[in-house]
Write a protein that holds these residues in place. Structure first.
Motif, PDB file in Angstrom:
ATOM      1  N   SER A  83       0.775  -9.852   3.130  1.00  0.00           N
ATOM      2  CA  SER A  83       1.576 -11.078   3.188  1.00  0.00           C
ATOM      3  C   SER A  83       1.356 -11.817   4.507  1.00  0.00           C
ATOM      4  N   LYS A  84       1.367 -11.080   5.607  1.00  0.00           N
ATOM      5  CA  LYS A  84       1.165 -11.691   6.920  1.00  0.00           C
ATOM      6  C   LYS A  84      -0.258 -12.241   7.056  1.00  0.00           C
ATOM      7  N   ALA A  85      -1.220 -11.563   6.438  1.00  0.00           N
ATOM      8  CA  ALA A  85      -2.597 -12.065   6.468  1.00  0.00           C
ATOM      9  C   ALA A  85      -2.704 -13.385   5.709  1.00  0.00           C
ATOM     10  N   MET A  86      -2.016 -13.496   4.560  1.00  0.00           N
ATOM     11  CA  MET A  86      -2.034 -14.747   3.791  1.00  0.00           C
ATOM     12  C   MET A  86      -1.399 -15.890   4.599  1.00  0.00           C
ATOM     13  N   SER A 104      -7.617 -12.937  -5.122  1.00  0.00           N
ATOM     14  CA  SER A 104      -6.990 -11.849  -5.877  1.00  0.00           C
ATOM     15  C   SER A 104      -6.494 -10.808  -4.883  1.00  0.00           C
ATOM     16  N   VAL A 105      -5.221 -10.451  -5.007  1.00  0.00           N
ATOM     17  CA  VAL A 105      -4.603  -9.469  -4.109  1.00  0.00           C
ATOM     18  C   VAL A 105      -4.230  -8.241  -4.931  1.00  0.00           C
ATOM     19  N   LEU A 106      -4.741  -7.090  -4.528  1.00  0.00           N
ATOM     20  CA  LEU A 106      -4.500  -5.842  -5.266  1.00  0.00           C
ATOM     21  C   LEU A 106      -3.950  -4.796  -4.298  1.00  0.00           C
ATOM     22  N   PRO A 107      -2.620  -4.696  -4.193  1.00  0.00           N
ATOM     23  CA  PRO A 107      -2.014  -3.849  -3.164  1.00  0.00           C
ATOM     24  C   PRO A 107      -1.952  -2.364  -3.496  1.00  0.00           C
ATOM     25  N   GLY A 108      -2.327  -1.958  -4.712  1.00  0.00           N
ATOM     26  CA  GLY A 108      -2.318  -0.536  -5.060  1.00  0.00           C
ATOM     27  C   GLY A 108      -1.506  -0.249  -6.305  1.00  0.00           C
ATOM     28  N   SER A 109      -1.520   1.018  -6.713  1.00  0.00           N
ATOM     29  CA  SER A 109      -0.828   1.415  -7.941  1.00  0.00           C
ATOM     30  C   SER A 109       0.344   2.355  -7.691  1.00  0.00           C
ATOM     31  N   ARG A 110       0.455   2.905  -6.482  1.00  0.00           N
ATOM     32  CA  ARG A 110       1.565   3.804  -6.160  1.00  0.00           C
ATOM     33  C   ARG A 110       2.565   3.063  -5.277  1.00  0.00           C
ATOM     34  N   LEU A 111       3.846   3.361  -5.464  1.00  0.00           N
ATOM     35  CA  LEU A 111       4.885   2.662  -4.707  1.00  0.00           C
ATOM     36  C   LEU A 111       4.691   2.835  -3.207  1.00  0.00           C
ATOM     37  N   VAL A 140       6.548  -0.166  -8.799  1.00  0.00           N
ATOM     38  CA  VAL A 140       5.694  -1.153  -8.139  1.00  0.00           C
ATOM     39  C   VAL A 140       6.042  -2.558  -8.620  1.00  0.00           C
ATOM     40  N   ASP A 141       6.245  -2.692  -9.913  1.00  0.00           N
ATOM     41  CA  ASP A 141       6.600  -3.987 -10.505  1.00  0.00           C
ATOM     42  C   ASP A 141       7.861  -4.545  -9.866  1.00  0.00           C
ATOM     43  N   ASN A 142       8.883  -3.716  -9.746  1.00  0.00           N
ATOM     44  CA  ASN A 142      10.151  -4.155  -9.164  1.00  0.00           C
ATOM     45  C   ASN A 142       9.989  -4.522  -7.688  1.00  0.00           C
ATOM     46  N   TYR A 143       9.214  -3.714  -6.973  1.00  0.00           N
ATOM     47  CA  TYR A 143       9.036  -3.973  -5.535  1.00  0.00           C
ATOM     48  C   TYR A 143       8.307  -5.292  -5.303  1.00  0.00           C
ATOM     49  N   ILE A 144       7.218  -5.515  -6.026  1.00  0.00           N
ATOM     50  CA  ILE A 144       6.454  -6.756  -5.843  1.00  0.00           C
ATOM     51  C   ILE A 144       7.294  -7.957  -6.256  1.00  0.00           C
ATOM     52  N   GLY A 145       8.020  -7.830  -7.368  1.00  0.00           N
ATOM     53  CA  GLY A 145       8.884  -8.933  -7.800  1.00  0.00           C
ATOM     54  C   GLY A 145       9.912  -9.297  -6.749  1.00  0.00           C
ATOM     55  N   GLU A 181       1.986   3.272  -1.351  1.00  0.00           N
ATOM     56  CA  GLU A 181       0.934   2.452  -0.765  1.00  0.00           C
ATOM     57  C   GLU A 181       1.254   0.972  -0.855  1.00  0.00           C
ATOM     58  N   VAL A 182       1.910   0.549  -1.929  1.00  0.00           N
ATOM     59  CA  VAL A 182       2.272  -0.863  -2.062  1.00  0.00           C
ATOM     60  C   VAL A 182       3.299  -1.249  -0.996  1.00  0.00           C
ATOM     61  N   GLU A 183       4.271  -0.379  -0.751  1.00  0.00           N
ATOM     62  CA  GLU A 183       5.263  -0.645   0.295  1.00  0.00           C
ATOM     63  C   GLU A 183       4.606  -0.755   1.669  1.00  0.00           C
ATOM     64  N   ARG A 184       3.543  -0.011   1.869  1.00  0.00           N
ATOM     65  CA  ARG A 184       2.858  -0.032   3.162  1.00  0.00           C
ATOM     66  C   ARG A 184       1.916  -1.231   3.291  1.00  0.00           C
ATOM     67  N   MET A 185       1.221  -1.562   2.191  1.00  0.00           N
ATOM     68  CA  MET A 185       0.152  -2.552   2.260  1.00  0.00           C
ATOM     69  C   MET A 185       0.611  -3.990   2.010  1.00  0.00           C
ATOM     70  N   LEU A 186       1.553  -4.194   1.109  1.00  0.00           N
ATOM     71  CA  LEU A 186       1.908  -5.560   0.734  1.00  0.00           C
ATOM     72  C   LEU A 186       2.437  -6.387   1.910  1.00  0.00           C
TER      73      LEU A 186
END
Length: 460
Positions: A268-271, A250-257, A293-298, A259-264
């Protein structure tokens, strides 16, 4: 742990919450004041996903307990809007984290603050509730009270703040609590021992328990039992035809854009690095209730190195089913670390920020951990990869150990039972001021206690 309630507390509904303390001096409660207008007007503000969840549950509990019709106005997300509120503007406009990251948004936030104060004044609320997001929330409460005082407006609303600031994490944090009493009438604390310290510094407070307990209790995750009894069925494996021998994270990159832009990208590289030791690796990516966040992850899935299934927000069952189908979790630091503990899913907490923000945290923080389970248990139960240590190589290495090392996994599972006891006011403590047999259909939850406190509150 003893649960205490202030002398002014009277809890609802009336069949269960009708006992005043003998020393209580009769004054008009919130519900008494609202009765004059024939309705209770609540202005409620949340600036992030976790706050939207807390706010929506509080709104639902207020509806159940209030003897008067309610009207809500303010700022919130999809969950709060489902409870009957039209948000002034998208909640995401307030979801800015960090210190240096905040600077480019200061003007926009100032405009939003004035807009919010104007709307609150026009709404003439009996109660104002802010949920977390203390930077915006405290400024709002402070300036709103100042406007009422300066303009000599009648019927100044009672101010509540839900989720006490993390004063215990910062050097000199507790000493700054005293100033809150000028514009916050009552704090709702979600962690043990916060109530006592707040009261010592002159701020009225109530420990209501941690909000994640409300989600977890729906699936009986908060009971004391053997870890294996809490394992949920891996519905994702059968539904999406993943091989039964898949290694699922389970990957949970955050709820704010931000932090998600920074962490995802780091995740990805870790996976990608984990593909070699785990060729049948698959990921369940949890998407917060945030359109940005939805748009960025998609848009990032085309570069994701392993099979991925998106887990949409909004369904507690989907979330916990995903946890149950996973061997481990990789998450950005936040409330989710507690959710993973309650689900008994071994996890790794990661965090990166602007380098100046990281420097400030290193200088100001007085605790060695960042995740709440570790802080509350005062032990590194959950591995943390922070700042420079939050890099793909280190994340992949820790996750590999967490997947293969049974002792490392079991350590987290066993600690979850102790954590649960800390997060929940004890039943015996609650029954010191409420006859538990009188609760009837209104089961104790953090939001029920918060709602009953609001309705009964009588300002000195």
């Amino acid at each position: 742990m003893m649960f205490r309630v202030s002398k002014r507390h009277l809890c609802f509904p009336f069949s269960a919450f009708t006992k005043r303390f003998s020393s209580f001096q009769s004054t008009k409660s919130v519900i008494d004041r609202a009765a004059v207008d024939g309705e209770l007007r609540v202005f409620i503000v949340s600036g992030e996903v976790s706050g939207d969840n807390i706010g929506s549950r509080l709104m639902a509990s207020l509806r159940k307990l209030s003897p008067l019709p309610l009207r809500f106005h303010g700022i919130g997300g999809s969950l709060m809007c489902k409870q009957g509120m039209t948000s002034l503007f998208p909640m995401e406009d307030l979801a800015v984290m960090g210190v240096w990251e905040l600077l480019p948004h200061l003007y926009k936030l100032r405009v939003k603050l004035k807009q919010t104060i104007d709307a609150a004044t026009k709404f003439k609320p009996h109660v104002v509730v802010t949920v977390d997001s203390k930077g915006f929330s405290f400024r709002l409460l402070k300036e709103l009270r100042a406007r009422y005082n300066q303009q000599c407006l009648e019927n100044c609303p009672v101010h509540f703040h839900y989720v006490a600031p993390s004063f215990w994490a910062w050097r000199g944090g507790a000493s700054r609590l005293g100033g809150l009493s000028e514009f916050v009438d009552h704090l709702f604390c979600i962690l043990p021992n916060e109530e006592k310290v707040c009261r010592e510094y002159g701020v009225e407070a109530t420990f209501v328990g941690h909000p994640v307990l409300e989600d977890a209790s729906e699936f009986n995750l908060v009971r004391m039992c053997k870890p294996q009894e809490l394992k949920l069925e891996g519905l994702y494996i059968s539904k999406y035809s993943l091989p039964s021998d898949s290694t699922v994270i389970s990957v949970l990159p955050g709820s704010r854009l931000q932090e998600v832009e920074r962490m995802l990208p780091i995740f990805s590289k870790a996976m990608k690095l984990l593909k070699e030791p785990f060729p049948k690796l698959a990921t369940l990516i949890h998407v917060a209730s945030n359109s940005q966040v939805d748009n960025y992850i998609g848009g990032s899935l085309c570069e994701w190195p392993v099979p991925a299934i998106l887990v949409p927000s909004g369904s507690t069952r989907l979330k916990y089913d995903a946890f149950g189908a996973s061997q481990v979790a990789l998450c950005t630091s936040g409330t989710v670390a507690i959710e993973l503990q309650l689900a008994h899913l071994p996890s790794l907490v990661a965090y990166r920020a602007h380098f100046l923000t990281e420097l400030l945290i290193r200088y100001k923080a007085k605790i060695p951990y960042i995740s709440l389970p570790n802080i509350l248990l005062d032990s590194p139960i959950i591995p943390e990869a922070l700042f420079q240590a939050c890099n793909p190589s280190n994340l992949a290495s820790i996750l590999e150990k967490l997947i293969l090392d049974e002792k490392m996994r079991e350590k987290q599972v066993v600690a979850a039972e102790k954590l649960t006891r800390l997060l929940h006011p004890s039943e015996s403590g609650i029954c010191n001021f409420i006859r538990c047999s009188d609760l009837g259909s209104h089961r104790y939850t953090p939001s029920v206690l918060a709602a009953s406190t609001i309705l009964s509150y009588a300002k000195r």
